[in-house]
Enzyme design. Sequence first.
Site, PDB file in Angstrom:
ATOM      1  CE1 TYR A 178      -1.865  49.106  38.626  1.00  0.00           C
ATOM      2  CE2 TYR A 178      -3.106  50.806  37.511  1.00  0.00           C
ATOM      3  CZ  TYR A 178      -1.978  50.024  37.617  1.00  0.00           C
ATOM      4  OH  TYR A 178      -0.955  50.178  36.714  1.00  0.00           O
ATOM      5  CE  LYS A 208      -1.812  45.108  34.698  1.00  0.00           C
ATOM      6  NZ  LYS A 208      -2.663  45.837  35.605  1.00  0.00           N
ATOM      7  CG  ASP A 210     -10.160  47.308  38.241  1.00  0.00           C
ATOM      8  OD1 ASP A 210      -9.991  46.218  37.661  1.00  0.00           O
ATOM      9  OD2 ASP A 210      -9.309  48.220  38.256  1.00  0.00           O
ATOM     10  NE  ARG A 245     -12.093  60.239  17.607  1.00  0.00           N
ATOM     11  CZ  ARG A 245     -12.277  61.233  16.745  1.00  0.00           C
ATOM     12  NH1 ARG A 245     -11.275  61.668  16.013  1.00  0.00           N
ATOM     13  NH2 ARG A 245     -13.452  61.806  16.615  1.00  0.00           N
TER      14      ARG A 245
HETATM   15  C1  LIG Z   1      -3.045  47.188  35.680  1.00  0.00           C
HETATM   16  C2  LIG Z   1      -4.324  47.562  36.312  1.00  0.00           C
HETATM   17  C3  LIG Z   1      -5.054  48.668  35.858  1.00  0.00           C
HETATM   18  C4  LIG Z   1      -4.539  49.581  34.777  1.00  0.00           C
HETATM   19  O1  LIG Z   1      -4.394  48.951  33.553  1.00  0.00           O
HETATM   20  P1  LIG Z   1      -3.395  49.467  32.386  1.00  0.00           P
HETATM   21  O2  LIG Z   1      -3.741  48.564  31.255  1.00  0.00           O
HETATM   22  O3  LIG Z   1      -2.000  49.326  32.910  1.00  0.00           O
HETATM   23  O4  LIG Z   1      -3.732  50.887  32.124  1.00  0.00           O
HETATM   24  C5  LIG Z   1      -6.263  48.932  36.470  1.00  0.00           C
HETATM   25  N1  LIG Z   1      -6.746  48.181  37.480  1.00  0.00           N
HETATM   26  C6  LIG Z   1      -6.060  47.113  37.945  1.00  0.00           C
HETATM   27  C7  LIG Z   1      -6.635  46.308  39.057  1.00  0.00           C
HETATM   28  C8  LIG Z   1      -4.828  46.783  37.385  1.00  0.00           C
HETATM   29  O5  LIG Z   1      -4.162  45.741  37.871  1.00  0.00           O
END
Ligand SMILES: *Cc1c(COP(=O)(O)O)cnc(C)c1O
Length: 379
Positions: free
Chosen positions: A105, A203, A178, A53
Amino acid sequence: MSDGTWGDGTRSVRAGEEAPVPGAPLRPSPVFAAPYHLGDRPPRADGADAYARTEHPTLRVFEAAVGELDGGRCLSFATGMAAISAAVLAVVRAGDRVVLPSDGYYATRLLARDELERYGMTVEYVPTPEIGAVAARGDLEGARLVLLETPSNPLLDVCDIAAVARATRAAGAVLAVDNTTATPLGQRPLALGADLTVGSDTKALTGHSDLLLGHVSTTDEALYACLKSFRDHTGGTPGPFEAWLGHRSMSTLDLRLARQAATAAAVADLLAAHPAASGVRWPWRPGDPSYDLATRQMLRPNGIVSAELPDAAAVARLLAAGRLWTAATSFGGVHSTVDRRAQWGGDAVPEGFVRLSCGIEDTADLVADLTAALDAALG
Ligand SMILES: *Cc1c(COP(=O)(O)O)cnc(C)c1O
């Protein structure tokens, strides 16, 4: 360790690599273990693994690779939201003021509304195109954490990371960016002055639509230590299989981004010229409201385009007629997808607003298929 002159393709494959050991595999295999033998030594003596972990060999290799692309030290998390939660919660305390994008998001806004406010934080929401002016007015004074999302998902607006970083530094706040839509090859927030860069590696970074992962990187050792303790305590650590697949997948990031961006340029032109679509956004298209800042601040384009169709029925006709444009959320994967964002109820967008994610199929096939689907959308 990579040489600072290497290009994106080389870095995608070789980032984080250790010096070769004869007889060792080129790319380490996953180590499937939760506990490790302790023997008669104290736990973690000489760096020995003890319990997965907190860290494990497969994750260390993946984190070294992602951290090198980001230009910082990386901690991986089970999802992007686990990474964003850690970036926020490891830094703030009750009474703190947190500034978030109002157009980013949607799950980040849910995190703020349903969790952060409950713990006594004050959350302010600023649209991405306005955060630069808010920072310039000195209105970030008194904030503890500012989170940017640039380009924002799904509207693809861009803000000036370096300018906001100067303001947050002067205000004594922490700046997190982000960087999901850009990827670590497309933008380096740490080099632009951010304290933390976070990403959903679900992504484009991993890019095959079969993994959930996220990460935070930083060059600040104290922040790294806070985030590491937070992950140890809350347990959002990815397991070996995800870490191994994530590392394997990111080797092709440069190739995938190149194809996706080339297709996005063609798709943005097609949408802009087609009577079924309006309000086309792709930050790298000359004339786009994000163009000047995106081409100055970012290192390369990606495959996400947004546009507006007249209504939900037009999007349904487009999806029924297209053979290569698949209805699915998420983005950055090898398949081309279309997501009508209003169906999720989280974004302030019109009913016919779509986010298109260009995959790695042939550009000519995707353009031909989308042309036919847009003609069908006209009804
Ligand atoms: C998809 C996304 C997230 C969240 O990611 P997950 O892997 O689905 O938890 C956060 N920020 C942006 C800009 C995203 O497109």
